[in-house]
Design a protein around this motif. Structure first.
Motif, mmCIF file in Angstrom:
data_model
loop_
_atom_site.group_PDB
_atom_site.id
_atom_site.type_symbol
_atom_site.label_atom_id
_atom_site.label_comp_id
_atom_site.label_asym_id
_atom_site.label_seq_id
_atom_site.Cartn_x
_atom_site.Cartn_y
_atom_site.Cartn_z
ATOM 1 N N PHE A 116 0.848 -1.185 0.000
ATOM 2 C CA PHE A 116 0.000 0.000 0.000
ATOM 3 C C PHE A 116 0.888 1.241 0.000
ATOM 4 C CE2 PHE A 116 0.619 -1.205 4.432
ATOM 5 C CZ PHE A 116 0.969 -0.005 5.043
ATOM 6 N N ASP A 117 0.286 2.342 -0.434
ATOM 7 C CA ASP A 117 1.049 3.585 -0.526
ATOM 8 C C ASP A 117 0.795 4.432 0.697
ATOM 9 O OD1 ASP A 117 1.988 2.976 -3.056
ATOM 10 O OD2 ASP A 117 0.140 3.717 -3.990
ATOM 11 N N ILE A 118 1.848 5.056 1.181
ATOM 12 C CA ILE A 118 1.665 6.083 2.203
ATOM 13 C C ILE A 118 1.762 7.416 1.477
ATOM 14 C CG2 ILE A 118 2.535 7.074 4.342
ATOM 15 C CD1 ILE A 118 3.611 4.343 5.049
ATOM 16 N N ILE A 119 0.616 8.051 1.312
ATOM 17 C CA ILE A 119 0.546 9.233 0.454
ATOM 18 C C ILE A 119 1.444 10.343 1.004
ATOM 19 C CG2 ILE A 119 -1.011 10.901 -0.612
ATOM 20 C CD1 ILE A 119 -3.267 8.848 0.221
ATOM 21 N N GLU A 120 1.429 10.515 2.317
ATOM 22 C CA GLU A 120 2.125 11.644 2.924
ATOM 23 C C GLU A 120 3.612 11.649 2.623
ATOM 24 O OE1 GLU A 120 -0.270 10.013 4.339
ATOM 25 O OE2 GLU A 120 -1.688 11.480 5.124
ATOM 26 N N ILE A 121 4.220 10.465 2.545
ATOM 27 C CA ILE A 121 5.667 10.437 2.298
ATOM 28 C C ILE A 121 5.962 9.806 0.951
ATOM 29 C CG2 ILE A 121 6.413 10.494 4.698
ATOM 30 C CD1 ILE A 121 6.575 7.449 4.635
ATOM 31 N N ASP A 122 4.901 9.544 0.177
ATOM 32 C CA ASP A 122 5.055 9.014 -1.168
ATOM 33 C C ASP A 122 5.939 7.771 -1.183
ATOM 34 O OD1 ASP A 122 4.510 8.880 -3.756
ATOM 35 O OD2 ASP A 122 6.011 10.327 -4.431
ATOM 36 N N LYS A 123 5.524 6.810 -0.388
ATOM 37 C CA LYS A 123 6.343 5.618 -0.264
ATOM 38 C C LYS A 123 5.426 4.408 -0.350
ATOM 39 C CE LYS A 123 9.557 3.625 3.048
ATOM 40 N NZ LYS A 123 10.077 3.762 4.392
ATOM 41 N N THR A 124 5.886 3.366 -1.014
ATOM 42 C CA THR A 124 5.079 2.157 -1.098
ATOM 43 C C THR A 124 5.591 1.144 -0.092
ATOM 44 O OG1 THR A 124 4.766 2.572 -3.435
ATOM 45 C CG2 THR A 124 4.212 0.388 -2.635
ATOM 46 N N MET A 125 4.669 0.693 0.747
ATOM 47 C CA MET A 125 5.041 -0.313 1.729
ATOM 48 C C MET A 125 4.665 -1.680 1.182
ATOM 49 S SD MET A 125 6.210 1.442 4.219
ATOM 50 C CE MET A 125 6.313 0.199 5.496
ATOM 51 N N GLY A 126 5.635 -2.511 1.001
ATOM 52 C CA GLY A 126 5.346 -3.878 0.570
ATOM 53 C C GLY A 126 5.439 -4.806 1.758
ATOM 54 N N ALA A 127 4.786 -5.943 1.655
ATOM 55 C CA ALA A 127 4.837 -6.890 2.769
ATOM 56 C C ALA A 127 6.174 -7.612 2.755
ATOM 57 C CB ALA A 127 3.698 -7.887 2.656
ATOM 58 N N LYS A 128 6.832 -7.630 3.887
ATOM 59 C CA LYS A 128 8.086 -8.388 3.977
ATOM 60 C C LYS A 128 7.793 -9.875 3.944
ATOM 61 C CE LYS A 128 10.584 -5.015 6.771
ATOM 62 N NZ LYS A 128 11.006 -4.747 8.140
ATOM 63 N N ASN A 129 6.736 -10.231 4.668
ATOM 64 C CA ASN A 129 6.286 -11.623 4.667
ATOM 65 C C ASN A 129 4.785 -11.624 4.447
ATOM 66 O OD1 ASN A 129 8.708 -13.167 5.458
ATOM 67 N ND2 ASN A 129 8.564 -11.798 7.230
ATOM 68 N N ARG A 130 4.337 -12.508 3.576
ATOM 69 C CA ARG A 130 2.913 -12.575 3.322
ATOM 70 C C ARG A 130 2.217 -13.171 4.544
ATOM 71 N NH1 ARG A 130 -0.921 -13.092 -0.966
ATOM 72 N NH2 ARG A 130 0.375 -12.334 -2.638
ATOM 73 N N PRO A 131 1.406 -12.387 5.230
ATOM 74 C CA PRO A 131 0.770 -12.946 6.428
ATOM 75 C C PRO A 131 -0.297 -13.991 6.075
ATOM 76 C CG PRO A 131 0.074 -10.671 6.080
ATOM 77 C CD PRO A 131 1.054 -10.999 4.998
ATOM 78 N N VAL A 132 -0.569 -14.870 7.013
ATOM 79 C CA VAL A 132 -1.703 -15.787 6.884
ATOM 80 C C VAL A 132 -2.942 -14.990 7.276
ATOM 81 C CG1 VAL A 132 -2.765 -17.911 7.707
ATOM 82 C CG2 VAL A 132 -0.280 -17.749 7.535
ATOM 83 N N ILE A 133 -3.868 -14.821 6.348
ATOM 84 C CA ILE A 133 -4.979 -13.928 6.622
ATOM 85 C C ILE A 133 -6.272 -14.700 6.878
ATOM 86 C CG2 ILE A 133 -6.329 -11.982 5.775
ATOM 87 C CD1 ILE A 133 -3.872 -11.398 3.936
ATOM 88 N N ILE A 134 -6.856 -14.438 8.021
ATOM 89 C CA ILE A 134 -8.151 -15.038 8.361
ATOM 90 C C ILE A 134 -9.151 -13.889 8.509
ATOM 91 C CG2 ILE A 134 -9.430 -16.443 10.015
ATOM 92 C CD1 ILE A 134 -7.224 -18.017 8.801
ATOM 93 N N ILE A 135 -10.252 -13.978 7.807
ATOM 94 C CA ILE A 135 -11.267 -12.931 7.896
ATOM 95 C C ILE A 135 -12.545 -13.565 8.441
ATOM 96 C CG2 ILE A 135 -12.571 -11.224 6.585
ATOM 97 C CD1 ILE A 135 -10.345 -11.387 4.465
ATOM 98 N N THR A 136 -13.168 -12.929 9.408
ATOM 99 C CA THR A 136 -14.423 -13.497 9.901
ATOM 100 C C THR A 136 -15.576 -12.554 9.636
ATOM 101 O OG1 THR A 136 -14.505 -12.529 12.110
ATOM 102 C CG2 THR A 136 -13.132 -14.474 11.831
#
Lengths: 396, 281
Positions: B144-164
């Protein structure tokens, strides 16, 4: 692989997408699926995205992989009937001690396909409850259908599951309760009505507005000025008018009660009124429609932003709606036809809907439904209908 | 870093059914979020805790609120602190560098964590559709992008995602298209006994039988708004166990104490008390 299966799911009306099918291929390619059981679990998790379709999926799965009969329209009826009959039959299984081990080798040869046929034929022949024995459906027999019996490789009908395999699990149709035609419960009504909100600032100014604070501070050349706002509170006004008279609404009492209970708990500002069939000059605050009348003209004093929800089957004799003295009650003579009263209500409240517990495909057969449907937007009193109604009520 | 053969097979305080275990493992292998639906009390949230425990990963919980905006889940730009710092200048932070004032939200934390995490997004149905769709975009791209500092944050590790989700209604199509789905049914009595045993390893079998029987009967009472779930049953048994005067036989006779533990809404409670006192159970 399994393209035929994919299309069968699609034909059965399950919304499956090609993307998800590709995902399934990926899962297969990774060697995650090593048995039919695995495939059942994997394909359902990847392809089917709602428990409402689990039941249908089970049926298609059983059909595709084991040749179980796909219930066509008539089939569903028979299927349901057979199942209901069977369940009442099998409800209290007697001990299965007596009849073990007869014809075992012969019955073992039948495939589930043949079993189902056999089961249906027996069902047609069978006229009464039956326990034990080698042919009829009942409990504790060696007939390959029925339950608690001993049938090697036979299919189970009701009762407790012992050895589970994907096809048998699929045939159990565990998810029937979740399919689309399930009854409307309070939880569902709650879900739908949750979106019915009108947030208005109220109460003390105790909420920091950062944007305005920064703006004001900048305007003051850096001298900090903190701006507070009021909190947003739900101030939605709802008027619920329920048709509680006459036998025609009787079948829907339960579902209306559900909505009523929920609405009373959820909305702070809710007024409930009752009417019979349609509205003439008066609506009542008491369910017996006797003690506390409210003249329809008085509703102009209500906030016009009030959401008006009418619930009724809108089915009556046309003259009740159209004639100026159409009311079936002799003392209800406003001099205006009911349809004018309804129009008046619809004009007073911009946001109004009519919820009809009858199925929408039946609406065309009743004249008064279409007449009222032209005045109030009419929605079916079901989960989907409620959601559409709420969307309509919240539209600007 | 990420071992290939990590599979999930249950945890200490969670009774896992086999089907669900398979689905969890498939979702992890496909790197797709797993959407769990089901009545309250079927252990949707517990599952994420169990996965985290069994795989030894830290758990990050994002509790979704109705007013929540996606950006809050990603990061926060702490303008107020910055304003304060610039005005009074009594902190060590460099006011000119906005990055010092960016705080990671829960999704941001899961992305920037040095080890793989389990990200639980709890009760997604509370948020509006836009939130859901935008969030899935982020989880799909894993950045995702941080607009304020114009930087893209990528995931270092793909988390295991559980959505309920508790909702009966379906989530939007694009959302569903990007996750795997499972519906957890309410445990049947057999499963429930297993669950009870996990919580009370040396429970008296009389007590358990009677309690579970009564519990399922109570669940079937008509017009109950919030039916008691696993959590209530566990608490109830705890209450029964801690009462020295209580005897399991009384349950079978129809004396049911502590109904307040099972029924939390006053209407439900009254209905239950009425039924029980009339011995209609």
């Amino acid at each position: 692989m399994f393209i035929g299966f994919f299309y069968k799911l699609k034909e059965a009306g399950i919304p499956v997408s090609p993307t998800s099918f590709l995902t399934l291929q990926k899962a297969l390619g990774k060697g995650l699926v090593s048995s039919l059981d695995d495939f059942y679990t994997a394909s359902r998790a990847v392809l089917v995205k709602s428990e409402r379709y689990f039941d249908l999926f089970d049926q298609v799965f059983a059909h595709h992989f084991e040749g179980a009969e796909m219930p066509d329209y008539e089939g569903v009826e028979l299927d349901e009937l057979a199942r209901a009959l069977l369940e009442s039959w099998l409800h209290d299984p007697k001990t299965l001690a007596a009849a073990l081990g007869i014809n075992e080798s012969e019955i073992a040869k039948l495939t589930p396909d043949e079993l189902i046929e056999y089961f249906k034929e027996r069902l047609k022949e069978q006229k009464e409850r039956h326990d034990g024995g080698g042919k009829w459906i009942g409990t504790g027999g060696t007939s390959p259908v029925g339950h608690s019996g001993n049938h090697p490789g036979g299919m189970r009908v009701g009762g407790a599951s012992r050895n589970r395999s994907a096809v048998k699990v699929a045939m159990e149709r565990r998810y029937r309760d979740y399919s689309l035609d399930g009854p409307l419960t309070q939880a569902m009504v709650g879900e739908a009505l949750k979106r019915l909100r009108n947030m208005i600032p109220a109460g003390p100014r105790d909420r920091l507005n950062i944007d305005k604070t920064i703006y004001q501070t900048m305007k003051n050349a850096g001298e900090i000025e903190i701006v507070f706002d009021r909190d947003l509170k739900d101030r939605l006004k709802v008027v619920l008018a329920i048709d509680n008279g006459g036998w025609s609404m009787d079948p829907y009492v339960h579902v209306v009660q559900t909505l009523f209970d929920y609405a009373r708990a959820q909305f702070k500002d809710i007024k409930t009124y009752f009417f019979h069939n349609t509205i003439y000059g008066t609506i009542w605050q008491d369910p017996s429609r006797y003690k506390k009348p409210l003249r329809i003209q008085e509703v102009v004093r209500f906030d016009p932003e009030t959401r008006l929800i009418l619930i009724g089957d809108a089915s009556m004799a046309p003259y009740e709606l159209m004639a100026s003295d159409g009311s079936i009650y002799i003392d209800e003579r406003s001099g205006k036809p009911s349809i004018e009263c309804l129009k008046f209500l619809a004009e007073t409240f911009r946001h109004s809907v009519w919820l009809n517990p009858m199925q929408s495909n039946m609406w065309g057969y009743t004249q008064t439904i279409s007449a009222i449907g032209r005045i109030f937007p009419m929605f079916e009193f079901s989960i989907d209908g409620l959601e559409k109604a709420v969307a309509h009520l919240m539209a600007k | 870093m990420v071992s290939e053969k990590q599979t999930f097979s249950g945890a200490k305080h969670y009774v896992l059914d086999e089907e669900l275990a398979k689905i969890v493992n498939i979702s992890m292998a496909l790197e797709m979020p797993l959407l769990l639906k089901g009545e309250p009390g079927t252990g949707k949230t517990m599952l994420a805790h169990a996965i985290a425990e069994s795989l030894g990963m830290p758990l990050i919980v994002l509790n979704v609120k109705s007013s929540m905006k996606l950006v809050e889940a990603l990061y926060q730009y702490d303008t107020l602190t910055r304003l304060n710092d610039s005005r009074f200048g009594d902190s060590k932070r460099d006011v000119r560098n906005i990055e010092n004032y960016i705080k990671m939200g829960k999704i941001g934390q899961a992305f920037t964590s040095d080890i793989r995490t389990v990200l639980l997004i709890d009760e997604i149905d509370k948020a509006d559709t836009d939130f859901q769709d935008d969030m899935l975009d982020v989880l799909d791209q894993m950045e995702f992008d941080i607009i304020e500092i114009d930087k893209t944050m990528g995931a270092k590790n793909r988390p295991v995602i559980i959505i309920t989700s508790n909702a009966k209604k379906d989530l939007s199509d694009p959302f569903l298209g990007r996750c795997n789905f499972h519906h957890i049914a309410f445990p049947d009595p057999k499963m429930m006994r297993k669950i009870i045993r996990v919580h009370f390893p040396n429970i008296d079998s009389d007590l358990m039988e009677n309690a579970v029987n009564v519990f399922y009967k109570l669940r079937e009472l008509e017009s109950i708004e919030k039916r008691p779930a696993t959590r209530e049953l566990v608490n109830w048994i705890r209450a029964l166990k801690s009462d020295p005067d209580f005897k399991a036989k009384e349950l079978a006779k129809g004396d049911i104490p502590y109904l307040g533990v099972l029924f939390k809404k006053s209407q439900d409670y009254e209905r239950a008390v009425n039924t029980v006192s009339r011995r209609r159970l």
